[in-house]
Design a protein around this motif. Structure first.
Motif, PDB file in Angstrom:
ATOM      1  N   LYS A 110      39.656 -14.406  50.434  1.00  0.00           N
ATOM      2  CA  LYS A 110      38.596 -14.251  49.334  1.00  0.00           C
ATOM      3  C   LYS A 110      38.730 -12.960  48.596  1.00  0.00           C
ATOM      4  N   GLY A 111      38.459 -13.030  47.221  1.00  0.00           N
ATOM      5  CA  GLY A 111      38.323 -11.973  46.415  1.00  0.00           C
ATOM      6  C   GLY A 111      39.822 -11.947  45.392  1.00  0.00           C
ATOM      7  N   GLU A 112      40.818 -12.892  46.021  1.00  0.00           N
ATOM      8  CA  GLU A 112      42.065 -12.622  45.258  1.00  0.00           C
ATOM      9  C   GLU A 112      42.060 -13.158  43.836  1.00  0.00           C
ATOM     10  N   VAL A 113      42.535 -12.869  42.817  1.00  0.00           N
ATOM     11  CA  VAL A 113      42.660 -13.130  41.564  1.00  0.00           C
ATOM     12  C   VAL A 113      43.751 -14.329  41.594  1.00  0.00           C
ATOM     13  N   LEU A 114      43.396 -15.561  40.950  1.00  0.00           N
ATOM     14  CA  LEU A 114      44.193 -16.555  41.118  1.00  0.00           C
ATOM     15  C   LEU A 114      44.733 -16.842  39.557  1.00  0.00           C
ATOM     16  N   ILE A 115      43.774 -16.692  38.586  1.00  0.00           N
ATOM     17  CA  ILE A 115      44.312 -16.990  37.114  1.00  0.00           C
ATOM     18  C   ILE A 115      43.577 -15.733  36.156  1.00  0.00           C
TER      19      ILE A 115
END
Length: 395
Positions: A110-115
């Motif tokens: 949760k909170g991780e940058v994907l794009i």
């Protein structure tokens, strides 16, 4: 005279020999054969009637001993395996994809940058909003100074008029200065409103800038992604599909309306999938939907089952065949299902002898039947079981 008679007899004999009249006839052309055959058939009929016909009243039963064992009642249904929660993420802005940080099957937090999208223009918008806010604050400071100056001048004029006894300055000058004070106050209020507008514009620009980073809202697994670096994306494009931890899945099956009354939350179940046909996976019934689904005039209800997937053998989208155990009894008394539906029935005609026109008095036939198997009655809570005693069915 004698010679003529002998000659006539000889001629007659020659004619009969020529016609074949002197040959022996076959047995089936003889009248005596048919007479003997009719007598024999009559004897057979009498033996059958008096000896075998009387035994037809006896009834035979097929029995089976009672046993003890485990009894289960099951409901079968088909469905698909799904994650407990699925999230589709997209972009709220239009722009160019700069970086993709995840791939299919990646575990994300949760909170991780994907794009990440290109943010050059949005950063410029943020800087313009900040400059506009600073300008509004400066305008407010200027308006406040003007108001202060106007108020001070008005106070001096009012003091001079008081000391002069109302002779100087004139009423007109006092009114003009009061108007300047009111104008300065309006300028201050306008500057304050401009500051609020600039602050909201800055927040909007910063919000748009933050949306260039598509962030995971949950801990889960990437099921699919549909963008690559350099792609031009539009607003509301579904770029990534996430699922919660695949160690906990949900099996959704369609239970027929005839069986929905027997299934209840908490019941145990098992299911198989085509990928592992020889393995049964455990499950537990969680809930049964009240809303129905009608397909080809067949009414079904979606039933949800909790599935544990510690080995990650099961995958979302798999088709499963589930068996829900609605009743489970141990050490129960078992009888065949047919025995529960058996009902004996005996019907007979009058046994009074009657006169046969072509023979002795005959007894009318007696018809007996062992019984019939009836359809189970839904309202029947108890069923009778019959045993054989002295050739009769006894409840």
């Amino acid at each position: 005279m004698t010679d003529n008679t002998n000659t006539t007899k000889a001629q007659k004999t020659d004619i009969e020999g020529l016609l074949g009249a002197d040959k022996v006839k076959p047995f089936y052309k003889r009248g005596g054969f048919w007479l003997v055959l009719l007598v024999f058939l009559g004897i057979l009929f009498a033996v059958y009637y008096f000896f075998f016909r009387s035994s037809q009243g006896q009834v035979g039963f097929v029995t089976q001993p009672l046993t003890k064992g485990n009894l289960t009642v099951e409901v079968s249904a088909n469905g698909t395996i799904n994650p407990i929660r699925t999230v589709s993420l997209g972009s709220e802005l239009s722009g160019i994809v700069r970086k993709v940080n995840v791939d299919v099957n990646d575990q994300v937090k949760k909170g991780e940058v994907l794009i990440e999208l290109d943010d050059t223009k949005l950063k410029a918008s943020v800087e313009r909003a900040k400059a506009s806010l600073d300008l509004s604050k400066a305008t407010l400071a200027e308006s406040q100074a003007t108001l202060k100056e106007a108020k001070a001048k008005l106070s001096r004029l009012q003091e001079v008029r008081r000391l002069s006894g109302g002779k100087s300055p004139s009423k007109t000058e006092i009114d003009a200065q009061e108007a300047l004070v009111a104008k300065a106050q309006a300028s201050v209020q306008s500057a304050q409103a401009k500051i609020m507008d600039s602050e909201q514009a800055l927040k909007s620009a910063e919000s748009d800038l933050s949306k260039t980073h598509i962030i995971s809202p949950i801990d889960g697994v990437v099921l699919a992604r549909s963008v690559e670096p350099g792609y031009a994306v539009a607003a509301s494009l579904q770029a990534v599909e996430l699922a919660t931890d695949l160690k906990d899945l949900e099996l959704q099956v369609n239970v027929d309306e005839a069986d929905v009354g027997a299934v209840k939350p908490g019941q145990k179940a098992s299911f198989t999938v085509s990928a592992y046909p020889d393995r049964n996976f455990p499950a537990e019934l969680k809930k049964v939907a009240f809303g129905s689904t009608k397909t080809d005039n067949v009414v079904t209800y979606v039933t949800y089952l909790d599935v544990k997937n510690p080995d990650l053998l099961l995958r979302p989208g798999m088709t499963a065949t589930a068996t829900i155990r609605t009743v489970a009894l141990k050490d129960a008394l078992l009888v065949p299902n047919t025995a529960l539906r058996f009902r004996p029935s005996v019907s007979s005609d009058s046994k009074e002898p009657t006169m046969n026109v072509f023979g002795p008095p005959m007894r009318r036939s007696v018809r007996k039947s062992a019984g019939s198997v009836t359809s189970p009655n839904a309202s029947q809570k108890k069923a009778e079981v019959y045993i054989e005693k002295d050739g009769q069915a006894v409840p």
